[in-house]
Design a protein around this motif. Structure first.
Motif, PDB file in Angstrom:
ATOM      1  N   TYR A 153       0.834  -1.209   0.000  1.00  0.00           N
ATOM      2  CA  TYR A 153       0.000   0.000   0.000  1.00  0.00           C
ATOM      3  C   TYR A 153       0.868   1.258   0.000  1.00  0.00           C
ATOM      4  CZ  TYR A 153      -3.331   3.543   1.568  1.00  0.00           C
ATOM      5  OH  TYR A 153      -4.085   4.688   1.683  1.00  0.00           O
ATOM      6  N   PHE A 154       1.854   1.319   0.892  1.00  0.00           N
ATOM      7  CA  PHE A 154       2.695   2.514   0.997  1.00  0.00           C
ATOM      8  C   PHE A 154       3.357   2.856  -0.331  1.00  0.00           C
ATOM      9  CE2 PHE A 154       3.347   1.500   5.725  1.00  0.00           C
ATOM     10  CZ  PHE A 154       2.387   2.413   6.109  1.00  0.00           C
ATOM     11  N   PHE A 155       3.848   1.837  -1.029  1.00  0.00           N
ATOM     12  CA  PHE A 155       4.656   2.089  -2.224  1.00  0.00           C
ATOM     13  C   PHE A 155       3.870   2.051  -3.530  1.00  0.00           C
ATOM     14  CE2 PHE A 155       7.911   0.947   0.849  1.00  0.00           C
ATOM     15  CZ  PHE A 155       8.905   1.862   0.556  1.00  0.00           C
ATOM     16  N   LEU A 156       2.786   1.293  -3.600  1.00  0.00           N
ATOM     17  CA  LEU A 156       2.129   1.070  -4.878  1.00  0.00           C
ATOM     18  C   LEU A 156       0.724   1.642  -4.985  1.00  0.00           C
ATOM     19  CD1 LEU A 156       3.223  -2.621  -5.636  1.00  0.00           C
ATOM     20  CD2 LEU A 156       4.393  -0.487  -6.218  1.00  0.00           C
ATOM     21  N   THR A 201      -0.209  11.335  11.549  1.00  0.00           N
ATOM     22  CA  THR A 201      -1.217  12.230  10.994  1.00  0.00           C
ATOM     23  C   THR A 201      -1.667  11.718   9.631  1.00  0.00           C
ATOM     24  OG1 THR A 201      -0.294  14.141  12.158  1.00  0.00           O
ATOM     25  CG2 THR A 201      -1.729  14.588  10.270  1.00  0.00           C
ATOM     26  N   PHE A 202      -2.999  11.664   9.465  1.00  0.00           N
ATOM     27  CA  PHE A 202      -3.604  11.212   8.222  1.00  0.00           C
ATOM     28  C   PHE A 202      -4.389  12.357   7.589  1.00  0.00           C
ATOM     29  CE2 PHE A 202      -3.103   7.550  10.916  1.00  0.00           C
ATOM     30  CZ  PHE A 202      -2.837   6.477  10.094  1.00  0.00           C
ATOM     31  N   HIS A 203      -4.233  12.545   6.288  1.00  0.00           N
ATOM     32  CA  HIS A 203      -5.118  13.430   5.521  1.00  0.00           C
ATOM     33  C   HIS A 203      -6.155  12.537   4.861  1.00  0.00           C
ATOM     34  CE1 HIS A 203      -3.031  17.118   6.201  1.00  0.00           C
ATOM     35  NE2 HIS A 203      -1.926  16.753   5.585  1.00  0.00           N
ATOM     36  N   ILE A 244       7.566   5.470   4.552  1.00  0.00           N
ATOM     37  CA  ILE A 244       8.122   4.406   3.730  1.00  0.00           C
ATOM     38  C   ILE A 244       9.495   3.980   4.234  1.00  0.00           C
ATOM     39  CG2 ILE A 244       6.777   5.054   1.701  1.00  0.00           C
ATOM     40  CD1 ILE A 244       9.322   6.294   0.501  1.00  0.00           C
ATOM     41  N   ALA A 245      10.267   4.923   4.783  1.00  0.00           N
ATOM     42  CA  ALA A 245      11.567   4.557   5.334  1.00  0.00           C
ATOM     43  C   ALA A 245      11.401   3.629   6.532  1.00  0.00           C
ATOM     44  CB  ALA A 245      12.348   5.814   5.729  1.00  0.00           C
ATOM     45  N   GLY A 246      10.436   3.933   7.393  1.00  0.00           N
ATOM     46  CA  GLY A 246      10.179   3.065   8.530  1.00  0.00           C
ATOM     47  C   GLY A 246       9.677   1.700   8.112  1.00  0.00           C
ATOM     48  N   CYS A 247       8.847   1.672   7.086  1.00  0.00           N
ATOM     49  CA  CYS A 247       8.324   0.411   6.552  1.00  0.00           C
ATOM     50  C   CYS A 247       9.465  -0.483   6.075  1.00  0.00           C
ATOM     51  CB  CYS A 247       7.352   0.708   5.419  1.00  0.00           C
ATOM     52  SG  CYS A 247       6.881  -0.718   4.431  1.00  0.00           S
ATOM     53  N   ALA A 251      -3.134   6.395  -3.417  1.00  0.00           N
ATOM     54  CA  ALA A 251      -3.717   7.187  -2.328  1.00  0.00           C
ATOM     55  C   ALA A 251      -2.760   7.379  -1.163  1.00  0.00           C
ATOM     56  CB  ALA A 251      -5.007   6.517  -1.834  1.00  0.00           C
ATOM     57  N   SER A 252      -1.748   6.529  -1.029  1.00  0.00           N
ATOM     58  CA  SER A 252      -0.902   6.586   0.173  1.00  0.00           C
ATOM     59  C   SER A 252      -0.095   7.881   0.250  1.00  0.00           C
ATOM     60  CB  SER A 252       0.029   5.379   0.213  1.00  0.00           C
ATOM     61  OG  SER A 252       1.029   5.471  -0.781  1.00  0.00           O
ATOM     62  N   ARG A 253       0.353   8.395  -0.886  1.00  0.00           N
ATOM     63  CA  ARG A 253       1.161   9.625  -0.862  1.00  0.00           C
ATOM     64  C   ARG A 253       0.356  10.813  -0.361  1.00  0.00           C
ATOM     65  NH1 ARG A 253       5.933   9.245  -4.466  1.00  0.00           N
ATOM     66  NH2 ARG A 253       5.983   7.123  -5.299  1.00  0.00           N
ATOM     67  N   ASP A 254      -0.936  10.821  -0.630  1.00  0.00           N
ATOM     68  CA  ASP A 254      -1.783  11.916  -0.153  1.00  0.00           C
ATOM     69  C   ASP A 254      -2.264  11.683   1.274  1.00  0.00           C
ATOM     70  OD1 ASP A 254      -1.619  13.228  -2.628  1.00  0.00           O
ATOM     71  OD2 ASP A 254      -3.284  12.040  -3.427  1.00  0.00           O
ATOM     72  N   LEU A 255      -2.298  10.420   1.701  1.00  0.00           N
ATOM     73  CA  LEU A 255      -2.845  10.111   3.017  1.00  0.00           C
ATOM     74  C   LEU A 255      -1.933  10.565   4.143  1.00  0.00           C
ATOM     75  CD1 LEU A 255      -5.151   8.656   4.576  1.00  0.00           C
ATOM     76  CD2 LEU A 255      -3.755   6.576   4.453  1.00  0.00           C
ATOM     77  N   PHE A 256      -0.617  10.444   3.937  1.00  0.00           N
ATOM     78  CA  PHE A 256       0.328  10.720   5.009  1.00  0.00           C
ATOM     79  C   PHE A 256       1.026  12.057   4.811  1.00  0.00           C
ATOM     80  CE2 PHE A 256       0.142   6.068   4.702  1.00  0.00           C
ATOM     81  CZ  PHE A 256      -0.272   5.776   5.990  1.00  0.00           C
ATOM     82  N   THR A 257       1.102  12.833   5.885  1.00  0.00           N
ATOM     83  CA  THR A 257       1.817  14.103   5.837  1.00  0.00           C
ATOM     84  C   THR A 257       3.324  13.896   5.716  1.00  0.00           C
ATOM     85  OG1 THR A 257       1.970  14.188   8.252  1.00  0.00           O
ATOM     86  CG2 THR A 257       0.042  15.221   7.238  1.00  0.00           C
ATOM     87  N   ASP A 258       3.798  12.749   6.168  1.00  0.00           N
ATOM     88  CA  ASP A 258       5.239  12.450   6.159  1.00  0.00           C
ATOM     89  C   ASP A 258       5.478  11.137   5.424  1.00  0.00           C
ATOM     90  OD1 ASP A 258       3.956  10.877   8.012  1.00  0.00           O
ATOM     91  OD2 ASP A 258       5.544  11.017   9.526  1.00  0.00           O
TER      92      ASP A 258
END
Length: 289
Positions: free
Chosen positions: A163-166, A233-235, A181-184, A169-176
């Motif tokens: 989800y994070f990489f592919l 934080t989630f948008h 993705i680095a933590g993942c 929607a994930s790029r817009d969902l997270f402020t950081d």
């Protein structure tokens, strides 16, 4: 004797940390001219650790699989490894030294009934059960809906790393998103390093290496120490911007499974948003592999 992949994993970790450690970080004076090697040279690290260059080269190439605890500690000091990295180095060495004729079976993906009941009892707080390879195994309504768009995928494809990489929607969902993705990748690296042949891990890692340049770049860095932030934080497209407290619980007697929960103080706008998310989310509360 160790399996080839496990001894190679020890060498990959050492090489990654060596090339990311600058001479100045360890107190070495850099002479004039262009250095062809990023980070430390092999002979520099061997000297700092008090071991021969030939022995270190064998370690990095996976030819030496039984370094002593003293050697590991010396390498950790020379590379300025933190506690988590030092522990990871010891785990890799322990696995490289053991005879493993075949990879151990993947942990069970079966979610016990009492865990499904726990997820329901946590509502309206989003909660889910996740595997070591970050597959979503079970969830309550908010636990699935919080990751906007993931419900569009079939249940067997719902994996947070995927989800994070592919997922767009994930790029817009997270402020950081970059930190997420680095933590993942750090979490996957830490697990995969001690089970390099495990099918559940090689499957998702192989897919993301092929499909995501961002994943491939982070994977090459071999970082295993990123800590999960206490808040996230989630948008969210349905309930707006919310900052939630994150908690991960390890499941007894089921290696690899964890329960993730997001909470907010009652009476706050964030709590109201979670109530709305829970009420409007699809009611199918769980899935099996």
């Amino acid at each position: 004797m160790a399996s080839d992949s496990e001894s190679a994993e020890l060498g990959r970790f050492l090489r990654a940390r060596r090339t990311r450690t600058s001479p100045r970080q360890v107190g070495l004076t850099v002479g004039p001219g262009i250095r062809r090697t990023p980070g430390l040279r092999r002979e520099e690290l061997a000297t700092l650790a008090g071991i021969s260059i030939d022995y270190y080269v064998r370690l990095e190439r996976g030819k030496e699989t039984r370094p002593s605890p003293a050697v590991l500690d010396s390498l950790a000091r020379a590379l300025r490894l933190g506690d988590q990295e030092h522990h990871h180095l010891r785990e890799l060495a322990a696995r490289a030294a053991r005879y493993t004729p075949e990879p151990p079976p993947a942990p069970s993906r079966t979610v016990r009934p009492h865990l499904r009941l726990l997820l329901e009892s946590l509502r309206p707080y989003p909660a889910y059960v996740i595997s070591r390879s970050m597959d979503l195994l079970a969830w309550n309504p908010g636990g699935l809906a919080l990751y906007a768009g993931i419900a569009d995928w079939p249940a067997t494809q719902r994996n947070l790393a995927r989800y994070f990489f592919l997922h767009p929607a994930s790029r817009d969902l997270f402020t950081d998103w970059e930190q997420q993705i680095a933590g993942c990748v750090s979490r996957l690296r830490a697990v995969a390093g001690t089970a390099p042949d495990a099918p559940d891990l090689t499957r998702i890692v192989g897919e993301l290496l092929l499909k995501s340049p961002e994943f491939a770049g982070l994977w090459e860095r071999y970082e295993v120490t990123r800590r999960k932030p206490a808040t996230k934080t989630f948008h969210h497209p349905q309930v707006g911007t919310v900052t939630l407290t994150s908690q991960v619980l390890h499941v007894d007697a089921t290696p690899g499974q964890r329960v993730g929960v997001y909470t907010a103080e009652p009476g706050t706008p964030e709590h109201d948003a979670l109530l709305l998310l829970d009420m409007t989310a699809p009611r199918r509360a769980h899935a099996s592999s």
